[in-house]
Write a protein that holds these residues in place. Structure first.
Motif, PDB file in Angstrom:
ATOM      1  N   LEU A  29       0.534  -1.122   0.121  1.00 30.47           N
ATOM      2  CA  LEU A  29      -0.033  -0.068   0.001  1.00 30.47           C
ATOM      3  C   LEU A  29       0.755   1.269   0.163  1.00 30.47           C
ATOM      4  O   LEU A  29       0.361   2.313  -0.865  1.00 30.47           O
ATOM      5  CB  LEU A  29      -0.781  -0.172   1.409  1.00 30.47           C
ATOM      6  CG  LEU A  29      -1.746   1.264   1.501  1.00 30.47           C
ATOM      7  CD1 LEU A  29      -2.497   1.099   0.501  1.00 30.47           C
ATOM      8  CD2 LEU A  29      -2.764   1.182   2.121  1.00 30.47           C
ATOM      9  N   LEU A  30       1.744   1.205   0.822  1.00 32.89           N
ATOM     10  CA  LEU A  30       2.217   2.531   1.099  1.00 32.89           C
ATOM     11  C   LEU A  30       3.494   2.221  -0.596  1.00 32.89           C
ATOM     12  O   LEU A  30       4.171   3.780  -0.957  1.00 32.89           O
ATOM     13  CB  LEU A  30       3.954   1.688   1.969  1.00 32.89           C
ATOM     14  CG  LEU A  30       4.494   3.174   2.870  1.00 32.89           C
ATOM     15  CD1 LEU A  30       3.639   4.404   2.651  1.00 32.89           C
ATOM     16  CD2 LEU A  30       5.886   2.599   3.376  1.00 32.89           C
ATOM     17  N   GLU A  31       4.136   1.919  -0.943  1.00 29.69           N
ATOM     18  CA  GLU A  31       4.634   1.884  -2.280  1.00 29.69           C
ATOM     19  C   GLU A  31       3.874   2.217  -2.761  1.00 29.69           C
ATOM     20  O   GLU A  31       4.222   2.809  -4.382  1.00 29.69           O
ATOM     21  CB  GLU A  31       4.676   0.003  -3.362  1.00 29.69           C
ATOM     22  CG  GLU A  31       6.240  -0.236  -1.866  1.00 29.69           C
ATOM     23  CD  GLU A  31       7.152  -1.778  -2.176  1.00 29.69           C
ATOM     24  OE1 GLU A  31       6.771  -1.657  -3.636  1.00 29.69           O
ATOM     25  OE2 GLU A  31       7.522  -1.908  -1.964  1.00 29.69           O
ATOM     26  N   LYS A  32       2.309   1.735  -3.570  1.00 29.31           N
ATOM     27  CA  LYS A  32       1.254   2.626  -4.575  1.00 29.31           C
ATOM     28  C   LYS A  32       0.721   3.969  -3.977  1.00 29.31           C
ATOM     29  O   LYS A  32       1.433   4.626  -5.155  1.00 29.31           O
ATOM     30  CB  LYS A  32      -0.090   1.483  -4.243  1.00 29.31           C
ATOM     31  CG  LYS A  32      -1.263   1.699  -5.038  1.00 29.31           C
ATOM     32  CD  LYS A  32      -2.247   1.258  -5.291  1.00 29.31           C
ATOM     33  CE  LYS A  32      -3.650   1.697  -5.735  1.00 29.31           C
ATOM     34  NZ  LYS A  32      -4.739   1.842  -5.181  1.00 29.31           N
ATOM     35  N   GLN A  33       1.173   4.270  -2.725  1.00 32.86           N
ATOM     36  CA  GLN A  33       0.985   5.550  -2.389  1.00 32.86           C
ATOM     37  C   GLN A  33       2.696   6.693  -2.627  1.00 32.86           C
ATOM     38  O   GLN A  33       1.574   7.488  -3.062  1.00 32.86           O
ATOM     39  CB  GLN A  33       0.927   5.812  -0.793  1.00 32.86           C
ATOM     40  CG  GLN A  33      -0.299   5.072  -0.139  1.00 32.86           C
ATOM     41  CD  GLN A  33      -0.761   5.711   0.688  1.00 32.86           C
ATOM     42  OE1 GLN A  33       0.339   5.596   1.598  1.00 32.86           O
ATOM     43  NE2 GLN A  33      -2.597   5.145   1.053  1.00 32.86           N
ATOM     44  N   VAL A  34       3.474   5.992  -2.890  1.00 37.54           N
ATOM     45  CA  VAL A  34       4.990   6.792  -3.228  1.00 37.54           C
ATOM     46  C   VAL A  34       4.124   7.099  -4.535  1.00 37.54           C
ATOM     47  O   VAL A  34       4.959   7.644  -5.018  1.00 37.54           O
ATOM     48  CB  VAL A  34       5.554   5.911  -2.386  1.00 37.54           C
ATOM     49  CG1 VAL A  34       7.097   6.556  -3.260  1.00 37.54           C
ATOM     50  CG2 VAL A  34       5.725   6.078  -0.755  1.00 37.54           C
ATOM     51  N   LYS A  35       4.534   5.842  -5.130  1.00 37.75           N
ATOM     52  CA  LYS A  35       4.120   5.807  -6.677  1.00 37.75           C
ATOM     53  C   LYS A  35       3.377   7.103  -7.162  1.00 37.75           C
ATOM     54  O   LYS A  35       3.601   7.035  -8.110  1.00 37.75           O
ATOM     55  CB  LYS A  35       3.912   4.278  -7.091  1.00 37.75           C
ATOM     56  CG  LYS A  35       5.012   3.877  -7.335  1.00 37.75           C
ATOM     57  CD  LYS A  35       4.544   2.173  -7.859  1.00 37.75           C
ATOM     58  CE  LYS A  35       5.777   0.824  -7.546  1.00 37.75           C
ATOM     59  NZ  LYS A  35       6.103   0.044  -8.268  1.00 37.75           N
ATOM     60  N   GLU A  36       2.102   6.904  -6.558  1.00 37.64           N
ATOM     61  CA  GLU A  36       0.981   8.003  -6.772  1.00 37.64           C
ATOM     62  C   GLU A  36       1.591   9.458  -6.312  1.00 37.64           C
ATOM     63  O   GLU A  36       1.414  10.427  -7.603  1.00 37.64           O
ATOM     64  CB  GLU A  36       0.047   7.313  -6.493  1.00 37.64           C
ATOM     65  CG  GLU A  36      -0.621   6.400  -7.135  1.00 37.64           C
ATOM     66  CD  GLU A  36      -2.586   5.939  -6.014  1.00 37.64           C
ATOM     67  OE1 GLU A  36      -2.729   6.783  -4.546  1.00 37.64           O
ATOM     68  OE2 GLU A  36      -2.659   5.255  -6.494  1.00 37.64           O
ATOM     69  N   GLN A  37       2.681   9.496  -5.537  1.00 39.51           N
ATOM     70  CA  GLN A  37       2.861  11.172  -5.246  1.00 39.51           C
ATOM     71  C   GLN A  37       4.126  10.999  -5.842  1.00 39.51           C
ATOM     72  O   GLN A  37       4.218  12.954  -6.211  1.00 39.51           O
ATOM     73  CB  GLN A  37       2.931  10.914  -3.889  1.00 39.51           C
ATOM     74  CG  GLN A  37       3.819  12.279  -3.208  1.00 39.51           C
ATOM     75  CD  GLN A  37       2.520  12.889  -3.231  1.00 39.51           C
ATOM     76  OE1 GLN A  37       1.497  12.889  -2.899  1.00 39.51           O
ATOM     77  NE2 GLN A  37       2.815  13.984  -3.296  1.00 39.51           N
ATOM     78  N   MET A  38       4.442  10.311  -6.401  1.00 38.26           N
ATOM     79  CA  MET A  38       5.472  10.645  -7.677  1.00 38.26           C
ATOM     80  C   MET A  38       5.244  11.238  -8.955  1.00 38.26           C
ATOM     81  O   MET A  38       5.718  12.191  -9.258  1.00 38.26           O
ATOM     82  CB  MET A  38       6.859   9.648  -7.411  1.00 38.26           C
ATOM     83  CG  MET A  38       7.408   9.625  -6.372  1.00 38.26           C
ATOM     84  SD  MET A  38       9.391   7.813  -6.382  1.00 38.26           S
ATOM     85  CE  MET A  38       9.857   8.245  -7.891  1.00 38.26           C
ATOM     86  N   GLU A  39       4.083  10.644  -9.192  1.00 43.32           N
ATOM     87  CA  GLU A  39       3.326  10.734 -10.527  1.00 43.32           C
ATOM     88  C   GLU A  39       3.489  12.588 -10.265  1.00 43.32           C
ATOM     89  O   GLU A  39       3.032  13.288 -11.616  1.00 43.32           O
ATOM     90  CB  GLU A  39       2.576  10.185 -10.767  1.00 43.32           C
ATOM     91  CG  GLU A  39       2.836   8.580 -11.328  1.00 43.32           C
ATOM     92  CD  GLU A  39       3.808   8.259 -12.307  1.00 43.32           C
ATOM     93  OE1 GLU A  39       3.353   9.443 -14.000  1.00 43.32           O
ATOM     94  OE2 GLU A  39       4.960   7.805 -12.714  1.00 43.32           O
TER      95      GLU A  39
END
Length: 86
Positions: A29-39
């Motif tokens: 979940l955290l990796e998904k959130q980090v990827k979304e924030q980076m986008e």
């Protein structure tokens, strides 16, 4: 950039507090959130370069002040807006 740094800080603090039982699910979940924030940060940086205008050369659109002297001066008419609001 500041948001990215804060987000990374939140991510690392969240990782250090995560329990062992929920570790894999929370990491995903955290990796998904980090990827979304980076986008979002990528889109934000592209928008900022557009709004700052640093990538555009507008020298060709500048007006020469000397050429304005040759234009005739337009005289003002007596323009009265009082009758419009009656």
């Amino acid at each position: 950039m500041v948001r990215f740094i804060l987000m990374v800080g939140v991510v690392f603090s969240s990782l250090s507090m995560a329990s062992d039982a929920n570790d894999t699910a929370s990491k995903k979940l955290l990796e998904k959130q980090v990827k979304e924030q980076m986008e979002k940060e990528k889109r934000y940086s592209v928008e900022q370069t557009f709004y700052k205008g640093s990538a555009y050369n507008l020298k060709s659109a500048e007006v020469n002040p000397e050429s304005l002297k040759s234009l005739p001066e337009i005289e003002d008419d007596d323009f009265d807006m009082d009758s419009v609001y009656d």
